[in-house]
Design a protein around this motif. Sequence first.
Motif, short mmCIF file in Angstrom:
data_model
loop_
_atom_site.label_atom_id
_atom_site.label_comp_id
_atom_site.label_asym_id
_atom_site.label_seq_id
_atom_site.Cartn_x
_atom_site.Cartn_y
_atom_site.Cartn_z
N MET A 190 0.69 -1.30 -0.17
CA MET A 190 0.07 0.21 -0.10
C MET A 190 1.07 1.41 0.07
SD MET A 190 -1.33 2.47 1.80
CE MET A 190 -1.42 2.37 3.83
N THR A 191 1.95 1.83 0.68
CA THR A 191 2.59 2.48 1.13
C THR A 191 3.52 2.85 -0.11
OG1 THR A 191 4.44 1.47 1.97
CG2 THR A 191 3.02 2.28 2.72
N GLU A 192 3.81 1.70 -1.34
CA GLU A 192 4.58 2.00 -2.28
C GLU A 192 3.77 3.48 -3.63
OE1 GLU A 192 6.96 -1.74 -4.31
OE2 GLU A 192 4.65 -1.74 -4.34
N LYS A 193 2.24 3.31 -3.31
CA LYS A 193 1.68 4.66 -4.42
C LYS A 193 0.17 5.14 -3.06
CE LYS A 193 1.30 1.90 -8.66
NZ LYS A 193 0.63 -0.17 -7.81
N ALA A 194 1.70 5.22 -2.21
CA ALA A 194 0.66 6.06 -1.10
C ALA A 194 0.60 8.36 -1.27
CB ALA A 194 0.90 5.70 0.60
N PRO A 195 0.09 8.43 -1.26
CA PRO A 195 0.58 10.08 -1.20
C PRO A 195 0.98 10.41 -0.32
CG PRO A 195 -1.97 9.64 -0.46
CD PRO A 195 -1.64 8.00 -0.16
N GLU A 196 1.11 12.00 -0.86
CA GLU A 196 2.50 12.34 0.46
C GLU A 196 1.48 12.50 1.80
OE1 GLU A 196 4.35 15.43 -1.62
OE2 GLU A 196 5.56 14.62 -3.06
N GLY A 197 0.34 12.58 1.49
CA GLY A 197 -0.59 13.36 2.95
C GLY A 197 -0.29 11.93 3.96
N LEU A 198 0.15 10.32 3.50
CA LEU A 198 0.00 9.69 4.32
C LEU A 198 1.62 9.90 4.66
CD1 LEU A 198 -1.76 7.07 5.49
CD2 LEU A 198 0.16 6.16 4.41
N GLY A 199 1.34 10.16 6.94
CA GLY A 199 2.33 9.66 7.83
C GLY A 199 1.50 8.50 8.33
N ILE A 200 3.04 7.87 8.71
CA ILE A 200 2.66 6.32 9.69
C ILE A 200 3.99 6.03 9.97
CG2 ILE A 200 0.68 5.40 8.19
CD1 ILE A 200 2.68 3.20 6.55
N LYS A 201 4.07 5.35 10.76
CA LYS A 201 4.82 4.18 11.25
C LYS A 201 3.78 3.15 11.66
CE LYS A 201 4.66 4.33 16.15
NZ LYS A 201 5.35 3.65 17.59
N VAL A 202 4.81 1.88 11.49
CA VAL A 202 4.67 0.52 11.62
C VAL A 202 4.90 0.23 12.58
CG1 VAL A 202 4.77 -1.62 10.14
CG2 VAL A 202 3.55 0.69 9.05
N SER A 203 5.03 -0.30 13.85
CA SER A 203 5.54 -1.57 14.50
C SER A 203 5.43 -2.46 15.14
CB SER A 203 4.89 -0.65 16.12
OG SER A 203 4.94 0.22 15.47
N ILE A 204 5.74 -3.69 15.29
CA ILE A 204 6.37 -5.19 15.13
C ILE A 204 7.02 -5.29 16.60
CG2 ILE A 204 6.38 -7.94 14.67
CD1 ILE A 204 7.04 -6.93 11.33
N THR A 205 5.83 -5.33 17.67
CA THR A 205 6.11 -5.55 18.63
C THR A 205 5.86 -7.24 19.59
OG1 THR A 205 5.73 -3.41 19.01
CG2 THR A 205 5.78 -4.39 21.69
N ALA A 206 7.30 -7.45 20.21
CA ALA A 206 7.24 -8.46 20.83
C ALA A 206 7.02 -8.51 22.20
CB ALA A 206 9.00 -9.04 21.01
N LYS A 207 6.43 -9.78 22.99
CA LYS A 207 6.12 -9.11 24.36
C LYS A 207 6.05 -10.80 25.34
CE LYS A 207 3.57 -4.54 25.45
NZ LYS A 207 2.65 -4.25 25.70
N LYS A 208 6.30 -10.90 26.70
CA LYS A 208 6.37 -11.72 26.93
C LYS A 208 5.30 -12.37 27.69
CE LYS A 208 10.47 -13.62 25.93
NZ LYS A 208 10.60 -14.20 25.06
#
Length: 492
Positions: free
Chosen positions: A269-287
Amino acid sequence: MAQVSRRQFLRAGTGLAFGAGLGTPFLQWLADGSNEAIATPAIWKDLATSLEGNLFRPDSAKFAERARPWALRYADKLPQGIAQCTSEKDIRTCLQWAQAHKIPLVTRSGGHSYAGYSTTTGLMISVSALNSVNADQATGLAILGGGARNRNVYAECKPLDRAVTHGRCKDVGVAGLVLGGGIGFNMRSQGLTCDQLVETKIMLANGRVITCNEKNYADLFWACRGAGGGNFGIHTSFTFQTFPVDRLTVFQLTWTDKIVDTFKAIQTMTEKAPEGLGIKVSITAKKQANSTVLSLSILGQLTGSMDELNALLAPILTVQRPATNTIQNLPYWEAQEFVSEEGLPEYSHERSRFVKGQLSDQAIATIISNLNAWPGTSLAATWKYFLLGGKIDQKRPEDMAFVHRGYSMLSSIELEWKPEDLQVIADNERWLSTFHDQMEDYTTAYCYQNFIDPSQKNYLQAYYGDNLPKLQAIKRKYDPTNLFRYPQSIPV
Ligand SMILES: Cc1cc2nc3c(=O)[nH]c(=O)nc-3n(C[C@H](O)[C@H](O)[C@H](O)COP(=O)(O)OP(=O)(O)OC[C@H]3O[C@@H](n4cnc5c(N)ncnc54)[C@H](O)[C@@H]3O)c2cc1C
């Protein structure tokens, strides 16, 4: 002699008497064997009486609290004094005093250096009281004091419906943010914080204040936009070109299943995303009950409607529905409350890498296998990225010291813990180091100077790339005696 070395001080047998009642960290500092100068109480008194602002000493109330950096692992390193400067005159007084008595100094603005580089065993020059923000609706220019924080920008720019590219944490200092680049959810549509800087005032080691912009002291202005924190002088003001803001659609979605497939759909999705899109994508590990549990989340903002956001998210949602899903369309500054983080002081270690293009399947598998192998702390470990591109790439790497242009992501691995057993921390640091090294095969060797990392190898090259030789020449010109230094500063 006005000042004595730590060893001379201890040999004279006065160390314990002087250190009595000052707390364990101060005694540790006395015992750590380094050879830095210590000024006598009379000399500190001279400084106190010369300042318009306050001077705090180890026997002042709440001294350790005042000295405390955001990065708690460095909180034991206490200064001999904290000068709370209220004017340029105060800063000049501190610079002259510290050089006359050979006391190491450091500048503190928001105190959020990841590596605790605004701590010192000498004099901490705090500029946090210089936190004014004057924004002019007609010109769109905002003049900020050298100690302003994101929260001051939020408060003063809100009534004008204007903004700069600010960070998500309100307590972060604008000085540290802009001098090292400055990323935020506006960066793809408006550029980095340093791209919006039009002028800055800086006090050099000799106490002279110069105003740098594209015309005057253009070489120093070039250097300050990406390599300025703690390297050339003390900034007392920053002038930014703000931009108008409107309503935003903000969102946070999380998934606990099909993490790899969902992550790949986000990347596509982000390959063609408009400039107005700002994102943080996280993969989090918890015990959880001794096993590692992963979750994926996406947080961001879109300059656009909820329908436009839903259209962007649709291919991701066909992989699976999110476990939690919040989408809201809000006025700009309310939207910032949604995406902001409190950012309280903590124990952590973050290591970054810029990424070119899309992450391969093998890179994603490496991320997942490392997170699954996380040894565990009482908090969490996260691999994450901020989406880059858009206006960031309208500037060339050589246009200013901030060299990192043309990348798709700023990725990082973040390890957080509460005070733990030393063995637990050692195991986690080993894990972090292996993970960070493995990721170099899939990313680049470049790292974000604002996620400053004391364990980064070849750090000058990693932060400044091909701009390093020019930065060293500028350092020699403006700070030839290397007064402004810290473990990873630009050498003369
Ligand atoms: C919770 C948290 C959230 C963050 N969020 C973001 C984010 O959204 N975007 C982003 O880009 N970064 C972010 N960062 C990283 C942040 O930009 C850097 O840590 C930055 O250096 C912090 O600036 P500061 O003024 O708060 O820190 P300080 O520790 O006060 O200063 C950092 C460095 O700059 C020097 N310095 C400070 N003031 C001056 C001055 N007036 N003149 C000259 N040198 C000075 C200090 O000596 C030190 O070397 C975040 C960090 C944290 C801890």
